[in-house]
Design an enzyme around this catalytic site. Sequence first.
Site, PDB file in Angstrom:
ATOM      1  N   GLY A 162       0.822  -1.207   0.000  1.00 58.96           N
ATOM      2  CA  GLY A 162       0.000   0.000   0.000  1.00 58.96           C
ATOM      3  C   GLY A 162       0.846   1.242   0.000  1.00 58.96           C
ATOM      4  N   TYR A 182       1.549   9.125   4.248  1.00 61.86           N
ATOM      5  CA  TYR A 182       2.685   9.163   5.172  1.00 61.86           C
ATOM      6  C   TYR A 182       3.740   8.092   4.896  1.00 61.86           C
ATOM      7  CZ  TYR A 182      -0.474  12.259   7.634  1.00 61.86           C
ATOM      8  OH  TYR A 182      -1.317  13.297   7.947  1.00 61.86           O
ATOM      9  N   ASP A 232     -10.266   7.762  15.090  1.00 64.07           N
ATOM     10  CA  ASP A 232     -10.376   7.639  13.632  1.00 64.07           C
ATOM     11  C   ASP A 232     -10.895   6.257  13.243  1.00 64.07           C
ATOM     12  OD1 ASP A 232     -10.253   8.610  11.041  1.00 64.07           O
ATOM     13  OD2 ASP A 232      -8.170   7.981  10.737  1.00 64.07           O
ATOM     14  N   LYS A 247     -13.003   3.627  11.438  1.00 63.69           N
ATOM     15  CA  LYS A 247     -13.682   3.517  10.142  1.00 63.69           C
ATOM     16  C   LYS A 247     -13.339   2.159   9.550  1.00 63.69           C
ATOM     17  CE  LYS A 247      -9.906   6.199   8.018  1.00 63.69           C
ATOM     18  NZ  LYS A 247      -9.574   7.426   7.257  1.00 63.69           N
ATOM     19  N   ASN A 274      -9.790   1.165   8.626  1.00 59.83           N
ATOM     20  CA  ASN A 274      -8.824   0.900   9.694  1.00 59.83           C
ATOM     21  C   ASN A 274      -9.118  -0.399  10.441  1.00 59.83           C
ATOM     22  OD1 ASN A 274      -7.336   3.181   9.129  1.00 59.83           O
ATOM     23  ND2 ASN A 274      -8.394   4.470  10.630  1.00 59.83           N
ATOM     24  N   ASP A 286      -4.003   1.497  12.687  1.00 63.80           N
ATOM     25  CA  ASP A 286      -3.826   2.923  12.420  1.00 63.80           C
ATOM     26  C   ASP A 286      -4.176   3.794  13.629  1.00 63.80           C
ATOM     27  OD1 ASP A 286      -3.412   5.415  11.388  1.00 63.80           O
ATOM     28  OD2 ASP A 286      -4.419   5.019   9.488  1.00 63.80           O
ATOM     29  N   THR A 316     -12.356  11.377  10.366  1.00 60.75           N
ATOM     30  CA  THR A 316     -12.789  11.229   8.974  1.00 60.75           C
ATOM     31  C   THR A 316     -14.263  11.633   8.882  1.00 60.75           C
ATOM     32  OG1 THR A 316     -11.214   9.434   8.649  1.00 60.75           O
ATOM     33  CG2 THR A 316     -13.014   9.616   7.061  1.00 60.75           C
ATOM     34  N   ASP A 347      29.550 -20.494  33.096  1.00 58.51           N
ATOM     35  CA  ASP A 347      30.435 -19.453  32.567  1.00 58.51           C
ATOM     36  C   ASP A 347      29.829 -18.058  32.710  1.00 58.51           C
ATOM     37  OD1 ASP A 347      28.436 -19.517  30.684  1.00 58.51           O
ATOM     38  OD2 ASP A 347      29.767 -19.610  28.935  1.00 58.51           O
ATOM     39  N   GLU A 385      26.997 -16.966  31.463  1.00 55.52           N
ATOM     40  CA  GLU A 385      26.163 -16.579  30.329  1.00 55.52           C
ATOM     41  C   GLU A 385      25.373 -17.796  29.849  1.00 55.52           C
ATOM     42  OE1 GLU A 385      28.454 -13.044  28.002  1.00 55.52           O
ATOM     43  OE2 GLU A 385      29.436 -15.005  27.887  1.00 55.52           O
TER      44      GLU A 385
END
Length: 465
Positions: A30, A34, A143, A145, A148, A165, A185, A445, A447
């Site tokens: 898409g 932005y 927002d 809708k 989204n 979103d 929106t 050791d 770790e």
Amino acid sequence: MEGFAVKKSAFVGASQGDIRTEYDLGKMLGDGAYGQVYLGTHKTSNQVRAIKKIPKNRIKHPERLETEINVMKISDHPYIVKLYDVWEDERYIYLVMECCNGGELFNHIIKKKRLSEKEAAGLFHQLLTALNYLHQNNVVHRDLKPENLLFASEPCESSPLKLCDFGLAKLCQNQTKVMTSKIGTPFYIAPEVIAGTAYSFSCDVWSCGVILYILLSGYPPFFGNTESRIFEKIRSGAYDFKRAEWNSVSESAKDLIRSLLVVNPDNRFTLAQALSHPWIAANETLSDVPLNIDIESLTEFTNSTRLRKIILLCVASQCSDRDIKNLREIFISMDTNGDGTLSFPELQSGIARIPTLNISIENLMREMDIDRSGRIDYSEFLASTMDKNIYMQEERLYSAFKVFDKDGSGKISSSELREILEKEGFSRGEDFWSGLIEESDTNKDGEIDFKEFLGLMSNKKLASD
């Protein structure tokens, strides 16, 4: 895990540099105002992701992007898109998210014209529970809708819906927060937002009412050729059920819409009222989901070391929806109040349906509640109930190992554990972190290498080298 608290958000990565060192970027999914969204594949685990590539020079409101990231980091719900990773280079910021390839709810509505009441109720219930979870965590979306809301997979009819979103979302101190920004929106915006006066979380409830109207009819309740005309109708609350599409829609469904599309937000339904409406209950499909929980996995989890539980939480947070479909349905069926978490009574009621489980509910709640919140979050539930066939896949475990092996040395140190887990506010002394390592450091050791890591996850003791 007394006195120990780890949140799922600790495992959302934050990396600098070339994202292609970790991910193969594929086709573009898409292209928006932005940035672009690409198909991506994690090179270690082969998990498919959606990667949002945002040019820094297009970021006009950096605080909104920061909020979007923070909201996705803290969100832990089966109907909210997951954020796995955030990358940044000189020109771009990349959000590595759950890949939902079933498409937008908007396109599904266009294809089907309008939905049956049963399908609409199922989808609407998912939206309400996701939104209720956000509101309970003091997040207002602003927002909502159909564009989204994404289907996780195809076919859409059998796929969960995912809310996405959060670019206009607001993370507040509490739900009494008053906002004044006129954003959203046009078709879905609440009248109090249009008015430019103070508004609250109830603006999202109005948007839900608009969405439900569209699901059942195929067209919006407030339509106009211009934005000003649309806003005029919204302010007046002027809509009706006169067109032929509404002749076959039940009075109960219309009643719910009337309760949501109330111009005065003080008289508008709350999300709790919407979730308990008879129309939702009459079309609910998950109440009788069988609790096919792997008793061995659950018992093994309760007896695990602290570090093993942390790793299982990490693996759970990275799982795709198809990995845990059955567990998702069980979680939702147990979450009777729809707030996206399991309380003690909800856990007690659900577990009562498993007569062979030989563990006290109090102990089970304590062991599953990894972040010590007093409730069981979605990822905590997955971590404690995942089948071994899911988490013992070597590429999945190696991917989790790399989350902790920050310097790429092939070993996990106490300082690396501290770096990951302290970033979410969990602070302890060096002795604590060293103690976590010692629980699984068979060769002493200081770790944990990948062989010891595998031994820990398989619950097998390894001989010292």
